[in-house]
Design a protein around this motif. Structure first.
Motif, short mmCIF file in Angstrom:
data_model
loop_
_atom_site.label_atom_id
_atom_site.label_comp_id
_atom_site.label_asym_id
_atom_site.label_seq_id
_atom_site.Cartn_x
_atom_site.Cartn_y
_atom_site.Cartn_z
N ARG B 127 18.54 23.66 35.55
CA ARG B 127 19.73 24.48 35.78
C ARG B 127 20.24 24.39 37.21
N GLY B 128 19.75 23.45 37.94
CA GLY B 128 20.22 23.29 39.32
C GLY B 128 20.55 21.84 39.63
N PHE B 129 20.19 21.44 40.82
CA PHE B 129 20.52 20.11 41.30
C PHE B 129 19.25 19.35 41.65
N LEU B 130 19.24 18.07 41.32
CA LEU B 130 18.15 17.20 41.76
C LEU B 130 18.76 16.21 42.75
N TYR B 131 18.30 16.27 43.98
CA TYR B 131 18.91 15.50 45.04
C TYR B 131 18.03 14.33 45.46
N ILE B 132 18.59 13.14 45.40
CA ILE B 132 17.84 11.94 45.79
C ILE B 132 18.56 11.24 46.92
N ASP B 133 17.95 11.27 48.08
CA ASP B 133 18.51 10.58 49.22
C ASP B 133 18.16 9.10 49.07
N GLU B 134 19.08 8.24 49.41
CA GLU B 134 18.83 6.79 49.33
C GLU B 134 18.37 6.40 47.93
N VAL B 135 19.19 6.74 46.96
CA VAL B 135 18.80 6.53 45.57
C VAL B 135 18.55 5.05 45.28
N ASN B 136 19.18 4.17 46.07
CA ASN B 136 18.97 2.74 45.81
C ASN B 136 17.58 2.26 46.26
N LEU B 137 16.85 3.10 46.96
CA LEU B 137 15.51 2.70 47.38
C LEU B 137 14.42 3.27 46.48
N LEU B 138 14.82 4.09 45.52
CA LEU B 138 13.84 4.71 44.63
C LEU B 138 13.21 3.64 43.74
N GLU B 139 11.92 3.80 43.49
CA GLU B 139 11.24 2.80 42.68
C GLU B 139 11.79 2.78 41.26
#
Lengths: 608, 340
Positions: B127-139
């Motif tokens: 019910r909120g937000f999931l924030y991913i910084d630098e999403v292009n570096l996520l495995e």
């Protein structure tokens, strides 16, 4: 000024920089020191240590540090020994309140950079690992030692952007460092002064204007200059920064970031020869004064001049000459932001986490991770069994089930790079060049979907130039291709040679290269750069034979208006597939590239 | 907890702010992808949004943020009403899979020998937000996992002898820098909106950014007090807009316009049209309008469509410009930029 005197000035600045970092490591972000390992660097680090004082941590980052040591995680041995989860703090949390030293920062890869940078921005580590969740304070400054050998081999831009001070220590000798200031008490009192310092409201404006005049894009630079000026004032026992502090701050922070020289005219009239796309340098916004900025607009132009002069003094002589030349040529400075060294290390089959799975089909069991997975279940399993499973000598056995098996995951080794070699000579008339670009476009989109790297070599006149080193960034590929001019001779031999070297280098990194040559095959410049068709063709064939010897897969796209025997012959010598462009629609193009790549895959497959 | 920079004190970056507000008003619009220069306040803005949003009603004691009256089975006894701040959960790089999806509660397993589920970040973000910084570096394996959950709205955990499923509906907010590598097209498509941010170039704006940042850092409490009224006003706007959303009809006209626009710029699939209409509705609600008009569609078109264009590598990197041209062609006029 003699070299000795100049070097001592650099050393003085380095000492001052150490003091600034020691006073407020997190507020100023830190420092990038361009310096090889050696006595000068050690002397500087010793100075920093003494200024920081014994209570502040100074942690060194091993370049290949894993996430468990960097961010923290489950301390396996303590957990097993104590029978309850014990967290281990990572390096970043350990550096809280002090300094993190990064040697060989130019080799730091993208992933680690991103983790460090994020911690700097947030001032804390967010550990979500191994079943543990914690937020730990991590406010530290970074000392990045940049040991790059080439001018464009530098620490990651994302990191550099956050570190206020950039200094070059290369070229200093130990003699220059003889006078090390004894400031620990000054640093200590500056920390106290800084806590309730006042800002001179004009300084923000001053640094922004100076930044604009020097062509500094990042908005962090003026913010950092402001922080440094304030620390400098505090080091002097003052609560308010003055113009003198601003000058030094400009020298330490703004000067080294300059991408152009301030024009001689006043900075609000520089639509002259500057090709900079940012019209913004001119503050000619017509609306009279934003609400709350106008009253303090009373900035004396002298201050700006002083600050600019100070900043300019810090632009290293080499870069200065470069900038001046660019200006004379009316060119924009090369963009920063190369991922450079990142790419290589990311792909060399480095472990990339673990996942559940069985150690077969060539999967490698990760013993530590398996134990880690089994650890929490021990008590549960003992209960189910009705007591601990004892060995003959009375020691307790760790119970491991298939469910616990963790296998190491490695980054794909099978990634590939497609190297485009584009003939931009006059013989490939301009409209043909446009078609060649079109063909590259089609193949590029395939590479994009497959997450392959691409590189671009263009040849015309007497040389072949690597316009784009291997990258996955489509944006960069687009840019360099769009800006490709045409005309001049056809140095085909040199071009194949360049492609061969690049391909070989990729192979060494475990990446399989595919070379796509787009040419009409009509060489007229030989390897030595001299015109002459006969010699040029002979050279091209010699190099092409060498190329075939390396077993690199290649595709030659003939860009001449109709099928051309010379190009076809060259393709045969190179061991390349041949495809005449007039017959190539998008489907056939991508089929041909895929066929060439399949050759690659088969070959590497048969070898392992 | 360190002080948070107020949303209304962020200078410029109107498109990013609008996109986040739209996502806050109507979650179904989908996630926001923010691409752009360094130091443009991407993460500052997202965290500011979290502080801005009004608290949400939850079932007291539920670890999965269940809304009251949705059949929550995670607590014992009768449901009690409570409120909780809207979660904005950071997914830090280096997070391990067990913390993302949830896993065995280590403490209880080790100390008491009990098997219990410890919810992960996905549960916390419900019910909120999931924030991913630098999403292009996520495995890659984490990205796949996220896409899966984001699509189904449910997290299924089958590991270590545990078998748990719980709701996980969240707005994915990702940031990245295109120079560091491209995002896979499949991932791009999962974001409802995408915005591009740039470092402000105008000197006056830059000075204001630097001043505010400096004021905030030197005395966050005083600074936040200065913007408290603005924050409250914006918060009220959001609450009112949320209430208005269900009452704004999807007119045939709006649907037609959206379909036309999507086919003009050449987007694949229906997702674009849907997002366009929903985002426009959220803007209408924010403005207090009772129906979706062309101005609303026009305003959200670039952010709803720019990442859905069929990309050819040599097309202009600024696909937003392409959308704007198509918008201008369809709606007439010069396609002047609209700001909040």
């Amino acid at each position: 000024m003699s070299t000795g005197a100049a070097n001592r000035t650099i050393w003085d600045d380095a000492c001052l920089a150490a003091a600034v970092v020691a006073v407020a490591p997190h507020a100023v972000g830190g420092i990038v020191l361009r310096a090889r390992a050696g006595p000068v660097r050690d002397a500087w680090l010793d100075l920093l240590k003494s200024l920081m004082g014994p209570t502040k941590p100074l942690r060194r980052l091993p370049l290949n540090v894993g996430d468990d040591r960097l961010l923290g995680g489950l301390d396996l041995s303590a957990t097993l020994a104590q029978g309850r989860p014990v967290a281990e703090r990572g390096l970043l949390a350990d550096a809280n309140g002090g300094v993190l030293v990064i040697p060989s920062a130019e080799r730091l890869d993208g992933g680690r950079t991103a983790r460090i940078v994020r911690t700097i921005d947030y001032g804390r580590v967010e550990m979500e690992r191994d079943g543990l969740s914690a937020k730990l304070p991590a406010r530290f400054g970074v000392v990045a030692f940049d040991e790059g050998a080439e001018p464009d081999e530098t620490a990651p831009t994302a990191l550099k952007d956050r570190l206020a001070i950039w200094l070059m220590l290369d070229g200093l000798s130990l003699r220059d460092t003889s006078i090390a200031p004894d400031w620990p008490s000054r640093v200590a009192s500056a920390r106290a002064t800084l806590a309730n310092s006042d800002a001179d409201p004009n300084l923000a404006t001053l640094f922004c204007e100076a930044g604009a005049a020097l062509g500094i894009g990042s908005i962090r630079a003026p913010i950092q200059a402001l922080a440094v000026a304030r620390v400098l004032a505090a080091l002097d026992g003052r609560s308010m920064a003055a113009t003198g502090d601003a000058e030094i701050a400009a020298r330490l922070v703004l000067g080294p970031r300059a991408t152009r020289l301030p024009s001689e005219e006043t900075p609000d009239e520089e639509n002259g020869p500057e090709p900079e796309p940012q019209q913004a340098a001119a503050p000619e916004t017509t609306d009279p004064g934003g609400e709350d900025t106008s009253p303090e607009q009373a900035l004396s132009p002298d201050d700006l001049e002083l600050v600019l002069a100070a900043a300019q003094a810090a632009i290293p002589a080499l870069i200065l000459a470069d900038l001046a030349q660019q200006r004379a040529l009316g060119r924009a400075p090369p963009s920063q932001g190369k991922a450079g060294a990142n790419q290589a290390s990311k792909l060399r089959g480095r472990p990339a986490g673990v996942r559940r799975g069985e150690p077969r089909n060539g999967n490698v069991l990760s013993l530590i991770e398996t134990l880690r997975a089994a650890a929490p279940m021990q008590l549960i399993r003992q209960r189910l069994r009705g007591g601990p499973h004892l060995l003959a000598d009375g020691r307790q056995r760790i119970e491991i089930r298939a469910d616990d098996f963790r296998i190491a995951r490695f980054k794909q080794k099978t990634s590939s790079t497609t190297i485009f070699v584009v003939d931009a000579s006059g013989s490939s008339a301009l409209h043909r060049l446009a078609e060649a670009k079109g063909a590259v476009e089609i193949i590029l989109s395939e590479c994009y979907v497959r997450r392959d790297s691409v590189a671009l070599i263009a040849f015309r006149g007497t040389t072949a130039e690597t316009l784009l080193p291997p990258t996955r960034s489509l944006t960069r590929a687009q840019r360099s291709l769009a800006g490709l001019p045409g005309g001049g001779g056809t140095p085909l031999a040199t071009a194949i040679d360049s492609a061969m070297q690049l391909a070989a280098a990729q192979k060494q990194k475990g990446i399989s290269p595919t070379v796509v040559v787009l040419t009409d095959g009509k060489a007229n410049i030989d390897r030595a750069g001299k015109p002459g068709r006969r010699a040029a063709m002979a050279d091209a064939h010699t190099v092409a034979e060498g190329f075939r010897g390396l077993g690199i897969n290649a595709l030659l796209i003939d860009t001449s208006p109709r099928r051309n025997a010379e190009a076809e012959a060259l393709a045969t010598v190179m061991g390349a597939r041949y495809l005449p462009l007039p017959h190539a629609d998008s489907t056939r193009l991508s089929q041909a590239v895929f066929a060439a790549r399949r050759d690659t895959d088969e070959r590497s497959g048969s070898r392992t | 907890m360190p002080a948070i920079f107020p949303f209304s004190a962020i200078v410029g970056q109107d498109e990013m702010k609008l996109a986040l507000l739209i996502a806050a008003i109507d979650q179904s619009v989908g996630g926001v992808l923010v691409f752009g220069d360094r130091g443009t306040g991407k993460s500052t803005t997202v965290r500011a949004l979290a502080a801005l949003l009004p608290p949400m009603p939850v079932v007291g004691g539920c670890r999965f943020n269940c809304a009251p009256g949705t059949g929550c089975t995670h607590t014992q006894g009768a449901e009690t009403a409570a409120t909780a701040p809207v979660p904005v959960v950071d997914l830090p790089l280096g997070a391990t899979e067990d913390r993302v999806v949830g896993a065995l509660d280590l403490e209880r397993a080790l100390v008491h020998g009990q098997k219990a589920f410890e919810p992960g970040l996905l549960a916390r973000a419900h019910r909120g937000f999931l924030y991913i910084d630098e999403v292009n570096l996520l495995e890659d394996h984490l990205v796949d996992l996220l896409l899966d959950v984001a699509a189904s709205g449910e997290n299924v955990v089958e590991r270590e002898g545990l078998s748990v499923r719980h709701p996980a509906k969240f707005v994915l907010v990702g940031t990245g820098n295109p120079e560091e590598g491209e995002l896979r097209p499949q991932l791009l498509d999962r974001f409802g909106m995408s915005v591009e941010v740039r470092t402000p170039e105008d000197l006056k704006t830059r000075i204001e950014v630097v001043r505010r940042r400096d004021d905030f850092e030197r005395n966050p409490d005083v600074f936040n007090a200065r913007f408290a009224d603005d924050e409250q006003r914006l918060r009220n706007h959001i609450v009112a807009a949320r209430e208005r959303v269900p009452g704004i009809p999807t007119s045939d006209h709006a649907l037609e316009r959206a379909a036309q626009l999507c086919s003009d710029v050449g987007t694949d699939g229906l997702r674009g049209e849907l997002t366009l209409v929903r985002a426009a509705r959220a803007v209408a609600a924010l403005e207090g309008a009772s129906e979706i008009d062309d101005a609303h569609l026009r305003r959200v078109a670039p952010m709803a469509l720019r990442h859905r264009l069929r990309r050819t590598p040599l097309s202009s990197p600024d696909s937003g410009a392409r959308v704007e041209r198509a918008v201008a062609d369809l709606f007439g006029g010069s396609g002047e930029r609209l700001v909040i």
